[in-house]
Motif scaffolding. Sequence first.
Motif, PDB file in Angstrom:
ATOM      1  N   ARG A   7      -4.314   5.187  -7.243  1.00  0.00           N
ATOM      2  CA  ARG A   7      -4.502   4.118  -6.451  1.00  0.00           C
ATOM      3  C   ARG A   7      -5.850   3.282  -6.572  1.00  0.00           C
ATOM      4  N   GLN A   8      -7.094   3.819  -7.099  1.00  0.00           N
ATOM      5  CA  GLN A   8      -8.278   3.278  -7.485  1.00  0.00           C
ATOM      6  C   GLN A   8      -8.007   2.223  -8.664  1.00  0.00           C
ATOM      7  N   LYS A  62      -6.059  -0.869  -7.390  1.00  0.00           N
ATOM      8  CA  LYS A  62      -7.112  -1.491  -6.415  1.00  0.00           C
ATOM      9  C   LYS A  62      -7.866  -2.648  -7.118  1.00  0.00           C
ATOM     10  N   ARG A 101       8.823  -2.574   1.602  1.00  0.00           N
ATOM     11  CA  ARG A 101       8.266  -3.552   2.555  1.00  0.00           C
ATOM     12  C   ARG A 101       6.733  -4.122   2.006  1.00  0.00           C
ATOM     13  N   LEU A 102       6.116  -3.257   1.351  1.00  0.00           N
ATOM     14  CA  LEU A 102       4.902  -3.573   1.234  1.00  0.00           C
ATOM     15  C   LEU A 102       4.664  -4.741   0.030  1.00  0.00           C
ATOM     16  N   THR A 111      -1.267  -2.746   6.871  1.00  0.00           N
ATOM     17  CA  THR A 111      -0.265  -2.107   5.699  1.00  0.00           C
ATOM     18  C   THR A 111       0.423  -0.954   6.681  1.00  0.00           C
ATOM     19  N   ILE A 127       7.143   1.285   0.494  1.00  0.00           N
ATOM     20  CA  ILE A 127       6.734   0.547  -0.397  1.00  0.00           C
ATOM     21  C   ILE A 127       7.647  -0.747  -0.596  1.00  0.00           C
ATOM     22  N   VAL A 164      -8.039   2.933   2.630  1.00  0.00           N
ATOM     23  CA  VAL A 164      -6.325   2.943   2.297  1.00  0.00           C
ATOM     24  C   VAL A 164      -6.117   4.366   3.221  1.00  0.00           C
ATOM     25  N   GLN A 186       3.303  -2.537   8.650  1.00  0.00           N
ATOM     26  CA  GLN A 186       4.466  -2.856   7.983  1.00  0.00           C
ATOM     27  C   GLN A 186       5.197  -1.779   7.287  1.00  0.00           C
ATOM     28  N   PRO A 224      -6.825  -4.902   6.963  1.00  0.00           N
ATOM     29  CA  PRO A 224      -5.888  -4.714   5.961  1.00  0.00           C
ATOM     30  C   PRO A 224      -5.318  -3.340   6.241  1.00  0.00           C
ATOM     31  N   THR A 278      -5.004  -3.847  -0.368  1.00  0.00           N
ATOM     32  CA  THR A 278      -4.808  -2.581   0.516  1.00  0.00           C
ATOM     33  C   THR A 278      -3.265  -2.255   0.318  1.00  0.00           C
ATOM     34  N   LYS A 279      -2.471  -3.233   0.423  1.00  0.00           N
ATOM     35  CA  LYS A 279      -0.970  -2.932   0.386  1.00  0.00           C
ATOM     36  C   LYS A 279      -0.518  -2.431  -1.121  1.00  0.00           C
ATOM     37  N   ALA A 324      -2.619  -0.770  -3.145  1.00  0.00           N
ATOM     38  CA  ALA A 324      -3.261   0.242  -3.436  1.00  0.00           C
ATOM     39  C   ALA A 324      -2.414   1.430  -2.682  1.00  0.00           C
ATOM     40  N   THR A 325      -1.826   1.137  -1.534  1.00  0.00           N
ATOM     41  CA  THR A 325      -1.299   1.984  -0.601  1.00  0.00           C
ATOM     42  C   THR A 325       0.313   2.305  -1.549  1.00  0.00           C
ATOM     43  N   LEU A 329      -7.647  -9.295   0.482  1.00  0.00           N
ATOM     44  CA  LEU A 329      -8.137  -8.105   0.778  1.00  0.00           C
ATOM     45  C   LEU A 329      -6.925  -7.204   1.521  1.00  0.00           C
ATOM     46  N   ALA A 330      -6.040  -7.880   2.168  1.00  0.00           N
ATOM     47  CA  ALA A 330      -4.800  -7.273   2.927  1.00  0.00           C
ATOM     48  C   ALA A 330      -3.951  -7.063   1.752  1.00  0.00           C
TER      49      ALA A 330
END
Lengths: 150, 120
Positions: free
Chosen positions: A32-33, A36, A124-125, B93, A122, B58, B96, B89, A50-51, A53-54, A46-47
């Motif tokens: 994840r890191q 990012k 959707r992101l 997320t 995933i 996150v 979504q 953010p 985040t997506k 990374a998630t 930034l949005a």
Amino acid sequence: MDGKLRELLDIPENDFDVVVRISREEDIAIARQMAKQLAQELGFSLADVTKVATAVSELARNIYRYAQPGKIMIRKRPEESGGPAIQVVAADRGPGIESVERVLTKGYTTHERSLGIGLSGIRRLMDFCEIASEVGTGTVVRVEKRRRKF
Amino acid sequence: MAFKERVVPTIRIGDSLLVPIQIDLDDKTVEQLQTQLLAEIQEHRVRAVILDVRMVEVIDSYISYTLTETAAMAHLMGCRTVICGIQPPVALTLAQMGIELQGFLVARDLEHAMGLVYSP
């Protein structure tokens, strides 16, 4: 064996900027890191950082839970092929997915501690999401997020 | 509870427990946080737990799952759970992905959160 899956399982690691092997729980946070950081380097908002990374967190957890060891490979797509983007490949030679359609259904899970939202989330992101899987062979999930212009 | 068992230091304000999460939440930490919070709810008999997640960058599906489960457990112990400071953010997320964080009272900031603790 499915040709597409074989091709994806054999993608050379050298083509990627970062490869994280997923076999311990801590590896989820590491993947994840890394995602990012690469998204930030590409100048993602930034949005979108985040997506990405998630999404990588979900991909790594799926490997850790169902198919470890596997690996998460991340690369910045070369500029010349249509604008900056981040590409992530999550590959394992684990048990495979019986029905890809079913795992993409929101709320479907085989794990007792799960919302069943990972893969559908995933999709959707990210801008692109492709799943190749075969029972007994493994699973490869390939996702991509393009940098948006504001 | 011994200090070393805490993954997140907590602050008692009145009969609430403020939990400012200033670390990166991974699977293990969020599980330890759950255990810690349940122990603290029992020990201090607090009316509410306020999770301040301003610093959390996150929140994925498993973290959401565990936090939601913690809120449900707290509820069964007679304690409210308020979450505040979700960053834009992260909100984007979560929305979504279709994650709703059920069982939480959601506050804009700490002041709003304190208000929700005593709302009917």
